[in-house]
Design a protein around this motif. Sequence first.
Motif, PDB file in Angstrom:
ATOM      1  N   UNK A 380      -2.801 -59.814  -6.166  1.00 23.14           N
ATOM      2  CA  UNK A 380      -2.469 -61.240  -6.221  1.00 23.14           C
ATOM      3  C   UNK A 380      -1.157 -61.596  -5.525  1.00 23.14           C
ATOM      4  N   UNK A 381      -0.175 -60.690  -5.630  1.00 23.07           N
ATOM      5  CA  UNK A 381       1.117 -61.053  -5.045  1.00 23.07           C
ATOM      6  C   UNK A 381       1.112 -61.008  -3.516  1.00 23.07           C
ATOM      7  N   UNK A 382      -0.017 -60.587  -2.942  1.00 21.23           N
ATOM      8  CA  UNK A 382      -0.127 -60.597  -1.476  1.00 21.23           C
ATOM      9  C   UNK A 382      -0.848 -61.845  -0.963  1.00 21.23           C
ATOM     10  N   UNK A 383      -1.368 -62.646  -1.889  1.00 22.41           N
ATOM     11  CA  UNK A 383      -2.222 -63.768  -1.464  1.00 22.41           C
ATOM     12  C   UNK A 383      -1.480 -64.728  -0.533  1.00 22.41           C
ATOM     13  N   UNK A 384      -0.263 -65.051  -0.916  1.00 19.50           N
ATOM     14  CA  UNK A 384       0.492 -66.024  -0.144  1.00 19.50           C
ATOM     15  C   UNK A 384       0.697 -65.577   1.302  1.00 19.50           C
ATOM     16  N   UNK A 385       0.883 -64.285   1.475  1.00 18.55           N
ATOM     17  CA  UNK A 385       1.182 -63.798   2.822  1.00 18.55           C
ATOM     18  C   UNK A 385      -0.056 -63.264   3.542  1.00 18.55           C
ATOM     19  N   UNK A 386      -1.218 -63.444   2.944  1.00 20.99           N
ATOM     20  CA  UNK A 386      -2.434 -62.919   3.579  1.00 20.99           C
ATOM     21  C   UNK A 386      -3.257 -64.031   4.203  1.00 20.99           C
ATOM     22  N   UNK A 387      -3.835 -63.723   5.343  1.00 17.96           N
ATOM     23  CA  UNK A 387      -4.766 -64.689   5.923  1.00 17.96           C
ATOM     24  C   UNK A 387      -6.145 -64.498   5.296  1.00 17.96           C
TER      25      UNK A 387
END
Length: 432
Positions: A380-387
Amino acid sequence: SGSASGSTIKQVKLERESELRIEVDSETPLKLRLLNGSAEIFGSELAPEIWLTFPPRLKFAVFTWYGATLEMDGATETDYTADETPMVSYVNVHAVLEGRRNRAKASSSNDSEASQGPRVIVVGPTDSGKSTLSRMLLSWAAKQGWKPTCVDLDIGQGSITVPGCIAATPIEMPIDPVEGIPLEMPLVYFYGHTTPSNNVDLYKALVNELAQLLETQFARNAESRAAGMVINTMGWIEGTGYELLLHAIDTFKANVVLVLGQEKLFSMLKAVAKSKPNVDVVKLQKSGGVVSRNAKFRQKARGYKIREYFYGLANDLSPHSNIANFSDLLVYRIGGGPQAPRSALPIGADPVANPLRVTPVNIDRDLLHMVLAVSYAKEPDQILSSNVAGFIYVTDIDIQSATTLQQSRWLCSVVSGKTVVAMAEKTVLCCK
Ligand code: ATP
Protein backbone atom coordinates in the motif's frame (compact mmCIF):
# COMPACT_ATOMS: atom_id res chain seq x y z
CA SER A 1 -31.63 12.14 -42.67
CA GLY A 2 -28.21 11.56 -41.18
CA SER A 3 -27.52 8.21 -42.83
CA ALA A 4 -24.71 8.12 -45.30
CA SER A 5 -25.54 7.07 -48.83
CA GLY A 6 -23.91 7.41 -52.23
CA SER A 7 -25.74 10.63 -52.85
CA THR A 8 -24.12 12.41 -49.90
CA ILE A 9 -20.68 12.46 -51.53
CA LYS A 10 -19.29 15.91 -52.01
CA GLN A 11 -16.02 17.39 -53.11
CA VAL A 12 -14.26 20.31 -51.45
CA LYS A 13 -11.45 22.26 -53.03
CA LEU A 14 -9.07 23.90 -50.56
CA GLU A 15 -6.81 26.80 -51.48
CA ARG A 16 -3.29 26.97 -50.05
CA GLU A 17 -3.06 27.63 -46.32
CA SER A 18 -6.71 27.04 -45.67
CA GLU A 19 -8.65 24.38 -43.82
CA LEU A 20 -11.91 22.50 -43.88
CA ARG A 21 -13.47 22.49 -40.42
CA ILE A 22 -15.76 19.61 -39.66
CA GLU A 23 -18.04 18.55 -36.86
CA VAL A 24 -19.18 15.02 -37.60
CA ASP A 25 -22.87 14.23 -37.18
CA SER A 26 -23.87 13.14 -33.68
CA GLU A 27 -25.16 9.77 -34.87
CA THR A 28 -23.37 8.67 -38.02
CA PRO A 29 -19.72 8.50 -38.96
CA LEU A 30 -18.18 10.49 -41.81
CA LYS A 31 -15.93 9.20 -44.54
CA LEU A 32 -13.32 11.46 -46.06
CA ARG A 33 -10.40 11.14 -48.44
CA LEU A 34 -7.76 13.20 -50.14
CA LEU A 35 -8.30 13.26 -53.92
CA ASN A 36 -5.33 15.37 -54.90
CA GLY A 37 -2.81 17.79 -53.48
CA SER A 38 -1.62 17.36 -49.90
CA ALA A 39 -3.38 17.89 -46.60
CA GLU A 40 -2.99 17.10 -42.93
CA ILE A 41 -5.17 16.67 -39.89
CA PHE A 42 -3.61 18.27 -36.81
CA GLY A 43 -0.10 17.67 -38.14
CA SER A 44 -0.64 14.18 -39.50
CA GLU A 45 -0.55 13.88 -43.28
CA LEU A 46 -3.34 12.20 -45.22
CA ALA A 47 -2.45 9.40 -47.60
CA PRO A 48 -3.90 10.01 -51.06
CA GLU A 49 -7.13 8.26 -52.09
CA ILE A 50 -7.61 6.29 -48.87
CA TRP A 51 -11.01 6.68 -47.23
CA LEU A 52 -10.82 7.50 -43.53
CA THR A 53 -13.82 7.00 -41.28
CA PHE A 54 -14.38 9.55 -38.53
CA PRO A 55 -16.62 8.62 -35.61
CA PRO A 56 -19.74 10.61 -34.68
CA ARG A 57 -19.18 13.94 -32.86
CA LEU A 58 -15.52 14.25 -33.76
CA LYS A 59 -14.44 17.83 -34.43
CA PHE A 60 -11.40 18.39 -36.58
CA ALA A 61 -9.88 20.33 -39.45
CA VAL A 62 -8.17 19.25 -42.66
CA PHE A 63 -5.46 21.79 -43.40
CA THR A 64 -3.48 22.23 -46.60
CA TRP A 65 -0.23 24.12 -47.09
CA TYR A 66 -0.29 24.05 -50.89
CA GLY A 67 -3.89 23.25 -51.89
CA ALA A 68 -5.93 20.05 -52.00
CA THR A 69 -9.17 18.50 -53.12
CA LEU A 70 -11.07 16.39 -50.62
CA GLU A 71 -14.03 14.11 -50.93
CA MET A 72 -16.55 13.60 -48.13
CA ASP A 73 -19.25 11.00 -47.73
CA GLY A 74 -21.77 11.28 -44.92
CA ALA A 75 -23.53 13.79 -42.74
CA THR A 76 -21.89 16.53 -40.72
CA GLU A 77 -23.15 18.87 -38.05
CA THR A 78 -21.13 21.59 -39.75
CA ASP A 79 -18.44 21.82 -42.37
CA TYR A 80 -16.93 25.00 -43.74
CA THR A 81 -13.65 26.22 -45.11
CA ALA A 82 -11.57 28.92 -43.43
CA ASP A 83 -8.56 30.68 -44.86
CA GLU A 84 -7.60 32.49 -41.67
CA THR A 85 -5.70 30.14 -39.42
CA PRO A 86 -2.75 30.50 -37.03
CA MET A 87 -1.02 27.54 -38.68
CA VAL A 88 1.95 29.55 -39.99
CA SER A 89 2.77 30.77 -36.47
CA TYR A 90 2.40 27.23 -35.14
CA VAL A 91 4.73 25.75 -37.74
CA ASN A 92 7.24 28.52 -37.01
CA VAL A 93 7.29 27.39 -33.40
CA HIS A 94 7.88 23.87 -34.67
CA ALA A 95 10.85 25.11 -36.70
CA VAL A 96 12.42 26.73 -33.63
CA LEU A 97 11.90 23.53 -31.61
CA GLU A 98 13.42 21.55 -34.45
CA GLY A 99 16.56 23.71 -34.27
CA ARG A 100 16.82 23.05 -30.56
CA ARG A 101 16.41 19.31 -31.03
CA ASN A 102 19.20 19.29 -33.60
CA ARG A 103 21.47 21.24 -31.29
CA ALA A 104 20.67 18.88 -28.42
CA LYS A 105 21.41 15.87 -30.58
CA ALA A 106 24.71 17.31 -31.78
CA SER A 107 25.95 18.10 -28.29
CA SER A 108 27.80 15.67 -26.09
CA SER A 109 25.39 13.55 -24.10
CA ASN A 110 27.60 14.06 -21.05
CA ASP A 111 26.39 17.63 -20.93
CA SER A 112 22.96 17.16 -19.42
CA GLU A 113 21.92 20.77 -20.11
CA ALA A 114 22.99 21.00 -23.74
CA SER A 115 21.77 17.52 -24.70
CA GLN A 116 18.26 18.28 -23.47
CA GLY A 117 15.82 19.06 -26.27
CA PRO A 118 12.92 21.45 -25.84
CA ARG A 119 10.51 20.91 -22.99
CA VAL A 120 7.41 22.61 -24.23
CA ILE A 121 4.37 23.29 -22.09
CA VAL A 122 1.13 24.43 -23.71
CA VAL A 123 -1.11 26.56 -21.49
CA GLY A 124 -4.31 28.54 -21.92
CA PRO A 125 -7.96 28.70 -20.91
CA THR A 126 -10.43 25.93 -21.72
CA ASP A 127 -11.20 25.56 -25.39
CA SER A 128 -8.18 27.46 -26.61
CA GLY A 129 -6.86 24.55 -28.65
CA LYS A 130 -4.14 23.30 -26.29
CA SER A 131 -4.58 19.61 -27.02
CA THR A 132 -4.71 20.32 -30.72
CA LEU A 133 -1.52 22.39 -30.76
CA SER A 134 0.26 19.79 -28.61
CA ARG A 135 -0.77 17.15 -31.07
CA MET A 136 0.46 19.12 -34.08
CA LEU A 137 3.85 19.79 -32.51
CA LEU A 138 4.23 16.10 -31.64
CA SER A 139 3.16 14.89 -35.07
CA TRP A 140 5.39 17.32 -36.95
CA ALA A 141 8.35 16.26 -34.80
CA ALA A 142 7.57 12.55 -35.30
CA LYS A 143 7.30 13.09 -39.04
CA GLN A 144 10.89 14.30 -38.97
CA GLY A 145 12.03 11.18 -37.18
CA TRP A 146 12.05 12.37 -33.55
CA LYS A 147 10.41 10.50 -30.72
CA PRO A 148 9.12 13.29 -28.52
CA THR A 149 7.33 12.51 -25.28
CA CYS A 150 3.69 13.47 -25.00
CA VAL A 151 2.71 14.48 -21.48
CA ASP A 152 -0.93 15.03 -20.59
CA LEU A 153 -1.70 16.76 -17.31
CA ASP A 154 -5.32 17.42 -18.21
CA ILE A 155 -7.27 15.13 -15.92
CA GLY A 156 -10.54 16.58 -17.17
CA GLN A 157 -10.54 15.14 -20.67
CA GLY A 158 -7.65 12.76 -21.01
CA SER A 159 -6.15 12.52 -24.47
CA ILE A 160 -3.93 9.53 -23.66
CA THR A 161 -6.15 7.37 -21.52
CA VAL A 162 -9.33 7.67 -19.49
CA PRO A 163 -10.15 10.94 -17.70
CA GLY A 164 -8.88 11.34 -14.15
CA CYS A 165 -5.29 10.42 -14.97
CA ILE A 166 -2.06 12.13 -15.81
CA ALA A 167 0.03 10.29 -18.34
CA ALA A 168 2.98 10.32 -20.68
CA THR A 169 3.86 8.32 -23.77
CA PRO A 170 6.49 8.49 -26.51
CA ILE A 171 5.21 9.52 -29.92
CA GLU A 172 7.02 7.60 -32.60
CA MET A 173 4.78 8.32 -35.56
CA PRO A 174 2.48 11.18 -36.53
CA ILE A 175 -0.66 10.79 -34.44
CA ASP A 176 -3.46 8.95 -36.23
CA PRO A 177 -6.26 11.42 -37.03
CA VAL A 178 -8.92 8.90 -36.04
CA GLU A 179 -7.34 6.72 -33.36
CA GLY A 180 -5.51 9.53 -31.57
CA ILE A 181 -2.53 9.04 -29.29
CA PRO A 182 -1.27 5.44 -29.26
CA LEU A 183 -1.82 3.43 -26.11
CA GLU A 184 1.06 0.99 -26.49
CA MET A 185 3.29 2.05 -23.65
CA PRO A 186 1.84 4.88 -21.64
CA LEU A 187 2.95 5.79 -18.15
CA VAL A 188 -0.23 6.48 -16.28
CA TYR A 189 -0.85 7.82 -12.79
CA PHE A 190 -4.37 7.64 -11.45
CA TYR A 191 -5.81 10.69 -9.78
CA GLY A 192 -9.40 9.49 -9.78
CA HIS A 193 -11.26 12.78 -10.13
CA THR A 194 -11.77 15.17 -12.97
CA THR A 195 -10.89 18.31 -11.05
CA PRO A 196 -7.60 18.89 -9.26
CA SER A 197 -9.22 21.04 -6.57
CA ASN A 198 -10.57 17.83 -5.13
CA ASN A 199 -7.12 17.01 -3.81
CA VAL A 200 -4.50 19.51 -4.92
CA ASP A 201 -1.73 17.81 -2.93
CA LEU A 202 -2.38 14.50 -4.62
CA TYR A 203 -2.39 16.13 -8.05
CA LYS A 204 0.96 17.76 -7.32
CA ALA A 205 2.37 14.55 -5.89
CA LEU A 206 1.45 12.64 -9.05
CA VAL A 207 2.90 15.37 -11.28
CA ASN A 208 6.12 15.06 -9.25
CA GLU A 209 6.15 11.28 -9.66
CA LEU A 210 5.61 11.45 -13.41
CA ALA A 211 8.27 14.12 -13.86
CA GLN A 212 10.78 12.13 -11.82
CA LEU A 213 10.15 8.98 -13.79
CA LEU A 214 10.57 10.80 -17.11
CA GLU A 215 13.75 12.37 -15.79
CA THR A 216 15.29 8.96 -15.16
CA GLN A 217 14.16 7.77 -18.60
CA PHE A 218 15.67 10.81 -20.26
CA ALA A 219 18.93 10.27 -18.39
CA ARG A 220 19.19 6.82 -19.96
CA ASN A 221 17.92 7.66 -23.42
CA ALA A 222 19.72 10.35 -25.40
CA GLU A 223 17.31 10.03 -28.31
CA SER A 224 14.18 10.86 -26.36
CA ARG A 225 16.09 13.42 -24.33
CA ALA A 226 16.99 15.36 -27.48
CA ALA A 227 13.44 15.06 -28.85
CA GLY A 228 12.12 16.63 -25.65
CA MET A 229 8.52 16.75 -24.61
CA VAL A 230 5.25 18.51 -25.23
CA ILE A 231 3.09 18.95 -22.14
CA ASN A 232 -0.63 19.57 -22.44
CA THR A 233 -2.26 21.21 -19.42
CA MET A 234 -5.68 21.92 -17.95
CA GLY A 235 -7.80 24.91 -18.85
CA TRP A 236 -7.96 25.95 -15.20
CA ILE A 237 -5.73 29.03 -15.11
CA GLU A 238 -7.08 31.06 -12.18
CA GLY A 239 -6.06 30.86 -8.53
CA THR A 240 -5.00 27.35 -7.63
CA GLY A 241 -5.14 26.44 -11.32
CA TYR A 242 -2.50 29.07 -12.02
CA GLU A 243 -0.36 27.79 -9.13
CA LEU A 244 -0.59 24.30 -10.58
CA LEU A 245 0.62 25.62 -13.93
CA LEU A 246 3.65 27.20 -12.25
CA HIS A 247 4.20 23.94 -10.39
CA ALA A 248 4.12 21.98 -13.66
CA ILE A 249 6.50 24.42 -15.39
CA ASP A 250 8.99 24.04 -12.54
CA THR A 251 8.56 20.32 -12.01
CA PHE A 252 9.04 19.38 -15.66
CA LYS A 253 11.73 22.06 -16.09
CA ALA A 254 9.84 23.43 -19.07
CA ASN A 255 11.91 25.82 -21.16
CA VAL A 256 9.28 26.83 -23.70
CA VAL A 257 5.88 28.02 -22.48
CA LEU A 258 3.31 28.43 -25.24
CA VAL A 259 0.37 30.55 -24.14
CA LEU A 260 -2.78 30.20 -26.22
CA GLY A 261 -5.50 32.77 -26.41
CA GLN A 262 -5.06 34.79 -23.23
CA GLU A 263 -3.19 38.03 -22.86
CA LYS A 264 -3.44 38.13 -19.07
CA LEU A 265 -2.00 34.66 -18.56
CA PHE A 266 0.77 35.50 -21.01
CA SER A 267 1.83 38.63 -19.17
CA MET A 268 1.69 36.90 -15.79
CA LEU A 269 3.88 34.05 -16.99
CA LYS A 270 6.17 36.44 -18.79
CA ALA A 271 6.72 38.31 -15.52
CA VAL A 272 7.45 35.07 -13.68
CA ALA A 273 9.92 34.04 -16.39
CA LYS A 274 11.98 37.22 -15.85
CA SER A 275 13.73 35.40 -13.04
CA LYS A 276 14.24 32.34 -15.23
CA PRO A 277 16.46 33.34 -18.14
CA ASN A 278 16.27 29.95 -19.86
CA VAL A 279 12.48 29.89 -20.06
CA ASP A 280 10.87 31.37 -23.17
CA VAL A 281 7.26 32.44 -22.93
CA VAL A 282 5.56 32.72 -26.31
CA LYS A 283 2.09 34.01 -27.05
CA LEU A 284 0.14 32.27 -29.78
CA GLN A 285 -3.18 33.03 -31.36
CA LYS A 286 -6.08 30.68 -30.75
CA SER A 287 -7.52 29.12 -33.88
CA GLY A 288 -11.00 30.27 -34.87
CA GLY A 289 -11.76 26.62 -35.52
CA VAL A 290 -11.55 25.51 -31.90
CA VAL A 291 -14.97 24.35 -30.84
CA SER A 292 -16.22 25.38 -27.38
CA ARG A 293 -17.62 22.56 -25.35
CA ASN A 294 -19.92 23.15 -22.41
CA ALA A 295 -19.91 21.25 -19.12
CA LYS A 296 -22.54 18.84 -20.34
CA PHE A 297 -20.64 18.05 -23.51
CA ARG A 298 -17.47 17.51 -21.51
CA GLN A 299 -19.21 15.17 -19.12
CA LYS A 300 -20.54 13.16 -22.03
CA ALA A 301 -17.14 13.15 -23.68
CA ARG A 302 -15.66 11.70 -20.50
CA GLY A 303 -18.22 8.93 -20.59
CA TYR A 304 -17.37 8.15 -24.22
CA LYS A 305 -13.69 8.15 -23.41
CA ILE A 306 -14.23 5.57 -20.68
CA ARG A 307 -16.40 3.53 -23.01
CA GLU A 308 -13.73 3.74 -25.65
CA TYR A 309 -11.18 2.33 -23.23
CA PHE A 310 -13.23 -0.82 -22.72
CA TYR A 311 -14.94 -1.27 -26.04
CA GLY A 312 -12.57 0.44 -28.47
CA LEU A 313 -13.24 3.42 -30.67
CA ALA A 314 -15.24 1.40 -33.17
CA ASN A 315 -16.71 -1.04 -30.65
CA ASP A 316 -14.03 -3.46 -31.76
CA LEU A 317 -12.91 -4.62 -28.32
CA SER A 318 -14.86 -6.98 -26.15
CA PRO A 319 -14.05 -6.50 -22.49
CA HIS A 320 -14.10 -9.65 -20.43
CA SER A 321 -16.29 -9.86 -17.44
CA ASN A 322 -14.52 -11.53 -14.54
CA ILE A 323 -15.55 -12.52 -11.07
CA ALA A 324 -13.17 -12.06 -8.16
CA ASN A 325 -13.44 -12.96 -4.53
CA PHE A 326 -13.24 -10.07 -2.14
CA SER A 327 -10.15 -11.65 -0.68
CA ASP A 328 -8.39 -11.39 -4.04
CA LEU A 329 -8.68 -7.65 -4.14
CA LEU A 330 -7.22 -4.95 -2.02
CA VAL A 331 -8.87 -1.64 -2.63
CA TYR A 332 -7.37 1.59 -1.38
CA ARG A 333 -8.29 5.20 -1.48
CA ILE A 334 -5.88 8.10 -1.39
CA GLY A 335 -6.71 11.09 0.73
CA GLY A 336 -9.56 9.25 2.30
CA GLY A 337 -9.79 10.50 5.82
CA PRO A 338 -13.09 10.79 7.55
CA GLN A 339 -15.54 10.96 4.70
CA ALA A 340 -17.75 13.55 6.37
CA PRO A 341 -18.72 16.35 4.02
CA ARG A 342 -17.22 19.76 4.75
CA SER A 343 -20.66 21.04 5.68
CA ALA A 344 -20.94 18.52 8.50
CA LEU A 345 -17.77 19.72 10.16
CA PRO A 346 -17.12 22.77 12.32
CA ILE A 347 -16.18 25.85 10.30
CA GLY A 348 -12.51 25.81 9.45
CA ALA A 349 -12.06 22.12 10.13
CA ASP A 350 -10.29 20.16 7.47
CA PRO A 351 -12.26 17.07 6.47
CA VAL A 352 -9.17 15.33 5.16
CA ALA A 353 -6.44 15.00 7.71
CA ASN A 354 -3.72 13.94 5.30
CA PRO A 355 -4.49 14.33 1.60
CA LEU A 356 -1.86 11.75 0.69
CA ARG A 357 -2.89 9.12 3.18
CA VAL A 358 -3.58 5.73 1.68
CA THR A 359 -6.52 4.03 3.38
CA PRO A 360 -8.07 0.61 2.78
CA VAL A 361 -11.60 0.62 1.39
CA ASN A 362 -14.17 -1.94 2.42
CA ILE A 363 -15.69 -3.71 -0.52
CA ASP A 364 -19.35 -2.91 -0.44
CA ARG A 365 -22.12 -1.68 -2.72
CA ASP A 366 -20.53 1.77 -2.80
CA LEU A 367 -17.99 0.43 -5.26
CA LEU A 368 -20.66 -0.43 -7.77
CA HIS A 369 -20.18 1.27 -11.16
CA MET A 370 -16.85 2.65 -10.16
CA VAL A 371 -13.76 2.61 -12.19
CA LEU A 372 -10.76 1.39 -10.27
CA ALA A 373 -7.20 1.61 -11.39
CA VAL A 374 -5.01 -1.46 -11.10
CA SER A 375 -1.80 -0.37 -9.44
CA TYR A 376 1.66 -1.82 -9.98
CA ALA A 377 2.28 -1.26 -6.26
CA LYS A 378 3.24 -4.32 -4.25
CA GLU A 379 2.52 -2.70 -0.90
CA PRO A 380 0.00 0.00 0.00
CA ASP A 381 2.74 2.48 0.79
CA GLN A 382 3.94 2.24 -2.81
CA ILE A 383 0.58 3.17 -4.33
CA LEU A 384 1.22 6.88 -4.45
CA SER A 385 4.47 6.46 -6.32
CA SER A 386 3.31 3.67 -8.62
CA ASN A 387 1.82 4.02 -12.05
CA VAL A 388 -1.12 1.90 -13.07
CA ALA A 389 -1.49 -1.10 -15.37
CA GLY A 390 -5.06 -0.42 -16.38
CA PHE A 391 -8.57 -0.01 -15.11
CA ILE A 392 -11.49 -2.11 -14.08
CA TYR A 393 -15.12 -1.22 -13.98
CA VAL A 394 -17.18 -2.76 -11.21
CA THR A 395 -20.39 -4.11 -12.70
CA ASP A 396 -21.73 -6.04 -9.74
CA ILE A 397 -21.06 -6.67 -6.08
CA ASP A 398 -22.49 -9.68 -4.35
CA ILE A 399 -22.71 -9.40 -0.59
CA GLN A 400 -25.42 -12.02 -0.03
CA SER A 401 -23.44 -14.10 2.38
CA ALA A 402 -20.91 -12.66 4.69
CA THR A 403 -18.80 -15.76 4.53
CA THR A 404 -18.92 -17.43 1.15
CA LEU A 405 -20.44 -15.38 -1.57
CA GLN A 406 -18.50 -12.17 -1.32
CA GLN A 407 -17.65 -11.51 -4.89
CA SER A 408 -17.40 -8.56 -7.11
CA ARG A 409 -17.84 -8.69 -10.82
CA TRP A 410 -15.79 -6.48 -13.03
CA LEU A 411 -15.35 -5.62 -16.59
CA CYS A 412 -11.93 -5.47 -18.06
CA SER A 413 -10.51 -5.53 -21.49
CA VAL A 414 -7.07 -6.53 -22.55
CA VAL A 415 -5.53 -4.21 -25.07
CA SER A 416 -2.09 -5.03 -26.39
CA GLY A 417 -1.30 -7.20 -23.41
CA LYS A 418 -2.43 -4.72 -20.80
CA THR A 419 -5.47 -4.64 -18.67
CA VAL A 420 -7.07 -1.46 -19.77
CA VAL A 421 -10.30 0.41 -18.65
CA ALA A 422 -12.21 3.52 -16.90
CA MET A 423 -12.82 5.74 -13.77
CA ALA A 424 -14.60 6.71 -10.62
CA GLU A 425 -15.88 9.90 -9.10
CA LYS A 426 -13.92 8.95 -6.01
CA THR A 427 -10.26 8.26 -5.75
CA VAL A 428 -10.07 4.55 -5.45
CA LEU A 429 -7.00 2.58 -6.19
CA CYS A 430 -7.13 -1.10 -6.51
CA CYS A 431 -4.01 -2.95 -5.67
CA LYS A 432 -3.90 -6.59 -6.70
P1 ATP B 1 -9.58 21.90 -22.94
O1 ATP B 1 -10.44 22.98 -22.45
O2 ATP B 1 -10.23 20.57 -22.81
O3 ATP B 1 -8.22 21.92 -22.36
P2 ATP B 1 -8.25 22.57 -25.42
O4 ATP B 1 -7.84 23.95 -25.14
O5 ATP B 1 -7.22 21.51 -25.31
O6 ATP B 1 -9.49 22.17 -24.53
P3 ATP B 1 -8.81 21.38 -27.96
O7 ATP B 1 -9.20 20.09 -27.35
O8 ATP B 1 -7.50 21.43 -28.64
O9 ATP B 1 -8.90 22.54 -26.87
O10 ATP B 1 -9.92 21.87 -28.98
C1 ATP B 1 -11.30 21.83 -28.68
C2 ATP B 1 -12.07 21.13 -29.80
O11 ATP B 1 -11.96 21.89 -31.00
C3 ATP B 1 -11.53 19.75 -30.12
O12 ATP B 1 -12.64 18.91 -30.37
C4 ATP B 1 -10.71 19.96 -31.38
O13 ATP B 1 -10.64 18.80 -32.16
C5 ATP B 1 -11.49 21.06 -32.05
N1 ATP B 1 -10.64 21.89 -32.93
C6 ATP B 1 -9.46 22.45 -32.62
N2 ATP B 1 -8.98 23.16 -33.66
C7 ATP B 1 -9.89 23.03 -34.65
C8 ATP B 1 -9.98 23.53 -35.98
N3 ATP B 1 -9.04 24.32 -36.50
N4 ATP B 1 -11.06 23.19 -36.72
C9 ATP B 1 -12.04 22.41 -36.19
N5 ATP B 1 -12.01 21.92 -34.96
C10 ATP B 1 -10.96 22.21 -34.19
